[in-house]
Design an enzyme around this catalytic site. Sequence first.
Site, PDB file in Angstrom:
ATOM      1  N   GLU A 183      38.842  31.722  53.896  1.00  0.00           N
ATOM      2  CA  GLU A 183      39.376  32.552  52.461  1.00  0.00           C
ATOM      3  C   GLU A 183      39.787  33.871  52.807  1.00  0.00           C
ATOM      4  OE1 GLU A 183      36.333  32.406  49.297  1.00  0.00           O
ATOM      5  OE2 GLU A 183      34.750  32.571  50.901  1.00  0.00           O
ATOM      6  N   LEU A 207      34.294  30.579  48.228  1.00  0.00           N
ATOM      7  CA  LEU A 207      33.806  30.618  46.627  1.00  0.00           C
ATOM      8  C   LEU A 207      34.682  29.795  45.911  1.00  0.00           C
ATOM      9  CD1 LEU A 207      32.197  32.527  44.647  1.00  0.00           C
ATOM     10  CD2 LEU A 207      34.181  33.946  44.212  1.00  0.00           C
TER      11      LEU A 207
HETATM   12  N1  PLP Z   1      36.842  34.272  47.430  1.00  0.00           N
HETATM   13  C1  PLP Z   1      35.911  35.329  47.545  1.00  0.00           C
HETATM   14  C2  PLP Z   1      34.990  35.579  48.596  1.00  0.00           C
HETATM   15  C3  PLP Z   1      35.770  36.078  46.558  1.00  0.00           C
HETATM   16  O1  PLP Z   1      35.054  37.414  46.490  1.00  0.00           O
HETATM   17  C4  PLP Z   1      36.660  36.213  45.237  1.00  0.00           C
HETATM   18  C5  PLP Z   1      36.549  36.927  44.188  1.00  0.00           C
HETATM   19  O2  PLP Z   1      35.882  37.986  44.405  1.00  0.00           O
HETATM   20  C6  PLP Z   1      37.665  35.113  45.328  1.00  0.00           C
HETATM   21  C7  PLP Z   1      37.604  34.170  46.354  1.00  0.00           C
HETATM   22  C8  PLP Z   1      38.636  34.616  44.184  1.00  0.00           C
HETATM   23  O3  PLP Z   1      37.754  34.246  42.813  1.00  0.00           O
HETATM   24  P1  PLP Z   1      38.200  34.416  41.571  1.00  0.00           P
HETATM   25  O4  PLP Z   1      39.537  33.968  41.622  1.00  0.00           O
HETATM   26  O5  PLP Z   1      37.387  33.787  40.539  1.00  0.00           O
HETATM   27  O6  PLP Z   1      38.257  35.970  41.359  1.00  0.00           O
END
Ligand code: PLP
Length: 287
Positions: A183, A207
């Site tokens: 990611e 995440l």
């Molecule tokens: N991946 C990581 C490592 C993150 O820190 C985040 C958000 O902070 C996301 C993905 C995206 O998550 P979200 O769409 O819930 O903000």
Amino acid sequence: MTRTVYVNGEYLPENEAKVSIFDRAFLMADGVYEVTSVLDGKLIDFDGHSKRLERSLNELDMPKPEAFDELLDIHRELVKINEIQDGMVYLQVTRGAPDDRDFVFPDPETCKPTVVLFTQNKPGLADSPVAKTGIKVISIEDVRWGRRDIKTVQLLYPSMGKMMAKKAGADDAWLVEDGFVTEGTSNNAYYIKGNKIVTRALSKDILHGITRAAVLRFAREAQMEVEERNFTIEEAQDADEAFITSASTFVMPVVEIDGKPVGDGTPGTRAARLREIYLDESRKAAI
Ligand code: PLP
């Protein structure tokens, strides 16, 4: 303007808010967080963030704060007091502040979680000019720990990744493990080829983005094909389009990966359309 912030049941001016030096998050990064966007004074995807917070707490055996059921009211109160139209609410829950530093978890009966919330004012958040030009990313090795599905405050490596990107003249970094993209430093990563969106499947490696879940749902509703699987940097470089998602950037086009243009090097039509749909639908459902 001095912000009003929330700390353990109190609304205080930001310069009067205090947390103990023995707080577990300060000493051991023993804390979890959420960032919820605010558009037109309303919270985007609050329910998703609240559910993920509960999951993060459970996975770490961290007690649920007494204020858990009041979190929506606290978010709304801070948005109101600080007159936020567009911006974010940051929420952090830690295992609390015991009397001394110790690796052993403190007794949850006597050591209550620390709860902190503050707002960030970002006028015009959804109209970011960057969405019109797209961002450049570099790839770096993913050396984070093995439970990236828990949203902890251990953000040193993502922070270093953003600095590496900056130094290389890029905007952000995509993390690569065993040859495959996991990611972005603070976002989920995707490419589009033809009518198909490819993004890594959910696991402990990434995440579980709240924006990801919504965007993939909207993409399927718009008759796009979604493939959740491992992919390489080379595949993404050869794609028609690429993009990232997060609560604060929504859907953001990626126009260059490791110096190579994606497609014609400008934001693609499909990513732009997904951004439009996400913003429209999220605004409608905002609370
Ligand atoms: N991946 C990581 C490592 C993150 O820190 C985040 C958000 O902070 C996301 C993905 C995206 O998550 P979200 O769409 O819930 O903000």
